[in-house]
Design a protein around this motif. Structure first.
Motif, PDB file in Angstrom:
ATOM      1  N   ARG A 158       0.831  -1.206   0.000  1.00  0.00           N
ATOM      2  CA  ARG A 158       0.000   0.000   0.000  1.00  0.00           C
ATOM      3  C   ARG A 158       0.866   1.258   0.000  1.00  0.00           C
ATOM      4  NH1 ARG A 158      -4.274  -0.870   4.780  1.00  0.00           N
ATOM      5  NH2 ARG A 158      -4.810   1.286   4.190  1.00  0.00           N
ATOM      6  N   MET A 159       1.954   1.205   0.742  1.00  0.00           N
ATOM      7  CA  MET A 159       2.868   2.344   0.752  1.00  0.00           C
ATOM      8  C   MET A 159       3.443   2.586  -0.639  1.00  0.00           C
ATOM      9  SD  MET A 159       6.648   2.760   2.321  1.00  0.00           S
ATOM     10  CE  MET A 159       7.183   2.134   0.728  1.00  0.00           C
ATOM     11  N   LYS A 160       3.846   1.506  -1.321  1.00  0.00           N
ATOM     12  CA  LYS A 160       4.420   1.652  -2.655  1.00  0.00           C
ATOM     13  C   LYS A 160       3.385   2.170  -3.651  1.00  0.00           C
ATOM     14  CE  LYS A 160       6.107  -2.512  -3.132  1.00  0.00           C
ATOM     15  NZ  LYS A 160       6.838  -3.640  -3.756  1.00  0.00           N
ATOM     16  N   ARG A 161       2.138   1.696  -3.534  1.00  0.00           N
ATOM     17  CA  ARG A 161       1.090   2.186  -4.437  1.00  0.00           C
ATOM     18  C   ARG A 161       0.875   3.680  -4.243  1.00  0.00           C
ATOM     19  NH1 ARG A 161      -1.715  -2.638  -3.156  1.00  0.00           N
ATOM     20  NH2 ARG A 161      -3.180  -1.483  -1.823  1.00  0.00           N
ATOM     21  N   ALA A 162       0.842   4.122  -2.985  1.00  0.00           N
ATOM     22  CA  ALA A 162       0.662   5.552  -2.701  1.00  0.00           C
ATOM     23  C   ALA A 162       1.848   6.351  -3.240  1.00  0.00           C
ATOM     24  CB  ALA A 162       0.496   5.775  -1.204  1.00  0.00           C
ATOM     25  N   PHE A 163       3.037   5.803  -3.091  1.00  0.00           N
ATOM     26  CA  PHE A 163       4.237   6.490  -3.564  1.00  0.00           C
ATOM     27  C   PHE A 163       4.228   6.647  -5.078  1.00  0.00           C
ATOM     28  CE2 PHE A 163       8.546   5.802  -5.351  1.00  0.00           C
ATOM     29  CZ  PHE A 163       9.078   7.046  -5.055  1.00  0.00           C
ATOM     30  N   TRP A 164       4.005   5.541  -5.799  1.00  0.00           N
ATOM     31  CA  TRP A 164       4.061   5.605  -7.259  1.00  0.00           C
ATOM     32  C   TRP A 164       2.913   6.420  -7.836  1.00  0.00           C
ATOM     33  CZ3 TRP A 164       8.474   5.088  -9.199  1.00  0.00           C
ATOM     34  CH2 TRP A 164       9.385   4.137  -8.748  1.00  0.00           C
ATOM     35  N   LEU A 165       1.746   6.385  -7.183  1.00  0.00           N
ATOM     36  CA  LEU A 165       0.642   7.234  -7.635  1.00  0.00           C
ATOM     37  C   LEU A 165       1.012   8.709  -7.473  1.00  0.00           C
ATOM     38  CD1 LEU A 165      -2.256   7.594  -8.620  1.00  0.00           C
ATOM     39  CD2 LEU A 165      -3.028   7.416  -6.246  1.00  0.00           C
ATOM     40  N   SER A 166       1.647   9.036  -6.357  1.00  0.00           N
ATOM     41  CA  SER A 166       2.094  10.411  -6.137  1.00  0.00           C
ATOM     42  C   SER A 166       3.156  10.810  -7.156  1.00  0.00           C
ATOM     43  CB  SER A 166       2.650  10.566  -4.714  1.00  0.00           C
ATOM     44  OG  SER A 166       1.679  10.256  -3.749  1.00  0.00           O
ATOM     45  N   VAL A 167       4.053   9.884  -7.466  1.00  0.00           N
ATOM     46  CA  VAL A 167       5.081  10.160  -8.476  1.00  0.00           C
ATOM     47  C   VAL A 167       4.435  10.465  -9.827  1.00  0.00           C
ATOM     48  CG1 VAL A 167       6.926   9.107  -9.854  1.00  0.00           C
ATOM     49  CG2 VAL A 167       6.935   8.872  -7.365  1.00  0.00           C
ATOM     50  N   MET A 168       3.416   9.675 -10.183  1.00  0.00           N
ATOM     51  CA  MET A 168       2.732   9.884 -11.470  1.00  0.00           C
ATOM     52  C   MET A 168       2.090  11.272 -11.532  1.00  0.00           C
ATOM     53  SD  MET A 168       0.952   6.141 -11.977  1.00  0.00           S
ATOM     54  CE  MET A 168      -0.149   6.777 -13.239  1.00  0.00           C
ATOM     55  N   ILE A 169       1.391  11.648 -10.465  1.00  0.00           N
ATOM     56  CA  ILE A 169       0.710  12.941 -10.455  1.00  0.00           C
ATOM     57  C   ILE A 169       1.722  14.078 -10.457  1.00  0.00           C
ATOM     58  CG2 ILE A 169      -0.844  14.445  -9.142  1.00  0.00           C
ATOM     59  CD1 ILE A 169      -2.156  11.884  -8.043  1.00  0.00           C
ATOM     60  N   ALA A 170       2.750  13.953  -9.617  1.00  0.00           N
ATOM     61  CA  ALA A 170       3.777  14.996  -9.541  1.00  0.00           C
ATOM     62  C   ALA A 170       4.509  15.154 -10.869  1.00  0.00           C
ATOM     63  CB  ALA A 170       4.763  14.672  -8.420  1.00  0.00           C
ATOM     64  N   THR A 171       4.815  14.031 -11.511  1.00  0.00           N
ATOM     65  CA  THR A 171       5.511  14.082 -12.797  1.00  0.00           C
ATOM     66  C   THR A 171       4.621  14.690 -13.876  1.00  0.00           C
ATOM     67  OG1 THR A 171       6.809  12.128 -12.192  1.00  0.00           O
ATOM     68  CG2 THR A 171       6.739  12.715 -14.522  1.00  0.00           C
ATOM     69  N   ALA A 172       3.318  14.421 -13.796  1.00  0.00           N
ATOM     70  CA  ALA A 172       2.379  15.031 -14.753  1.00  0.00           C
ATOM     71  C   ALA A 172       2.382  16.549 -14.606  1.00  0.00           C
ATOM     72  CB  ALA A 172       0.972  14.478 -14.532  1.00  0.00           C
ATOM     73  N   VAL A 173       2.436  17.025 -13.360  1.00  0.00           N
ATOM     74  CA  VAL A 173       2.455  18.473 -13.105  1.00  0.00           C
ATOM     75  C   VAL A 173       3.732  19.094 -13.648  1.00  0.00           C
ATOM     76  CG1 VAL A 173       2.547  20.240 -11.302  1.00  0.00           C
ATOM     77  CG2 VAL A 173       0.944  18.329 -11.097  1.00  0.00           C
ATOM     78  N   THR A 174       4.885  18.512 -13.306  1.00  0.00           N
ATOM     79  CA  THR A 174       6.152  19.096 -13.748  1.00  0.00           C
ATOM     80  C   THR A 174       6.370  18.918 -15.253  1.00  0.00           C
ATOM     81  OG1 THR A 174       7.282  17.057 -13.037  1.00  0.00           O
ATOM     82  CG2 THR A 174       7.286  18.909 -11.507  1.00  0.00           C
ATOM     83  N   THR A 175       5.833  17.844 -15.814  1.00  0.00           N
ATOM     84  CA  THR A 175       5.933  17.659 -17.269  1.00  0.00           C
ATOM     85  C   THR A 175       5.104  18.709 -18.000  1.00  0.00           C
ATOM     86  OG1 THR A 175       6.304  15.275 -17.040  1.00  0.00           O
ATOM     87  CG2 THR A 175       5.539  16.062 -19.174  1.00  0.00           C
ATOM     88  N   ALA A 176       3.906  18.994 -17.477  1.00  0.00           N
ATOM     89  CA  ALA A 176       3.082  20.048 -18.070  1.00  0.00           C
ATOM     90  C   ALA A 176       3.815  21.384 -18.020  1.00  0.00           C
ATOM     91  CB  ALA A 176       1.742  20.146 -17.340  1.00  0.00           C
TER      92      ALA A 176
END
Length: 339
Positions: free
Chosen positions: A198-216
């Motif tokens: 569960r910790m890893k899922r929360a981490f990678w989901l956060s990475v995806m969202i954060a990367t989407a923001v910085t990529t935009a």
């Protein structure tokens, strides 16, 4: 007492010093109020009142949006008016947050007998908070080096372009930092409870969202730099320098979201040393040598090129550390006896 000397150290010129002095002379006294508001706002959010914490920030920001134009233009106070408006806005926010902690119905509130210091707890707080504190301190030190280099190579226009770049990227990073503040207790709780998946899922989901923001942000910076510059200035020379700076400095910004979330991961699971190290590699360990060497070879473009180069190196190191840590967690979890 030494305001002008400090501002000179940070790169203020004869042209910009009067504006910087007027702003800081009125803003600095309000820093105590600002600290009380932000600190207690974090406590409010951490003790189960995220909506009230968000409202506090909206109150402060909303007051600033309303008051700043009044003080700057209507009252004709100029740059000092912006600082005064900020002080007043933070005071309003501080009153709101203090009212929460004086309310006995709040989960954590002011009462007699709670102010005795417990050093074991204080040391733990310092350890967890060291990473973001070091980031801020490093940013200040880096700004001195950046601004002085920019003044030497490009004058006030280059410093102005760096200010636009810094403000634009800060707006994006604030979104990522907000995401990290929200996910931090989730990561820490699941790690402590042994729910590694569960910790890893929360981490990678956060990475995806954060990367989407910085990529935009990266896409906007690379393909519409002029529109970003126009949002801050109508000076054609400053726009030209800003466009050039964004086209170079934003090349690897897409990876910054991953770096910030990864730092939060190590901070959340109590590995303050690794969190601090990741905080330093991008802004100190890699960036300072690059800021010293690249401008000698490339001139002003070397300053802008230092940022994506540092981001690229830091991303590689961060990825290696995260993968190693997650694999280590998997092995420890697999060896843990079933209860």
């Amino acid at each position: 007492m030494f305001l002008d000397d400090i501002l000179r150290l940070f790169g203020a010129s004869d042209i910009t010093l009067p504006y910087a002095h007027d702003f800081m002379a009125y803003l600095l006294p309000g820093m105590l109020i600002m600290n009380v508001m932000y600190s207690l706002n974090n406590v409010m959010r951490a003790t189960g009142y995220p909506k009230q914490a968000m409202i506090t920030m909206f109150i402060g920001a909303g007051c600033n949006v309303v008051l700043a134009p009044i003080f700057i233009f209507v009252l004709d106070l100029g740059i000092k008016g912006a600082a005064i408006a900020t002080d007043i806005s933070m005071t309003v926010g501080m009153i709101f947050v203090l009212a929460h902690f004086f309310n006995k119905k709040s989960t954590v509130h002011f009462r007699r007998g709670i102010y005795r210091l417990k050093w074991r707890i204080i040391i733990g707080i310092i350890g967890i908070g060291a990473a973001p504190s070091i980031i801020n301190a490093a940013s200040c030190a880096i700004n001195i080096l950046i601004n002085r280099t920019l003044v030497d190579l490009g004058g006030d226009l280059a410093v102005g372009a760096a200010g636009i770049f810094s403000t634009f990227t800060s707006l994006l990073c604030m979104v990522v930092v907000g995401l990290c503040q929200g996910v931090q207790p989730i990561l820490g709780y699941n790690y402590g409870a042994g729910h590694i998946d569960r910790m890893k899922r929360a981490f990678w989901l956060s990475v995806m969202i954060a990367t989407a923001v910085t990529t935009a942000g990266c896409i906007f910076g690379l393909f519409t730099p002029k529109w970003i510059a126009l949002a801050f200035t109508d000076n054609p020379e400053l726009i030209s320098v800003t466009v050039n700076s964004l086209e170079i400095s934003m090349l690897a910004f897409w990876a910054v979201g991953f770096q910030i979330v990864s730092t939060t991961l190590f901070q959340s699971i109590g590995m303050a040393g690794k969190s601090i190290f990741l905080s330093l590699i991008r802004q100190v360990i890699f960036l300072i040598p690059l800021l010293i060497t690249l401008p000698k070879a490339m001139g002003l473009d070397g300053v802008w090129a230092s940022f994506p180069t540092s981001d690229a190196f830091a991303t590689v190191v961060t990825l290696v550390m995260v993968i190693w840590q997650l694999r280590r967690m998997n092995r420890q979890h697999a060896l843990k006896p079933m209860e």
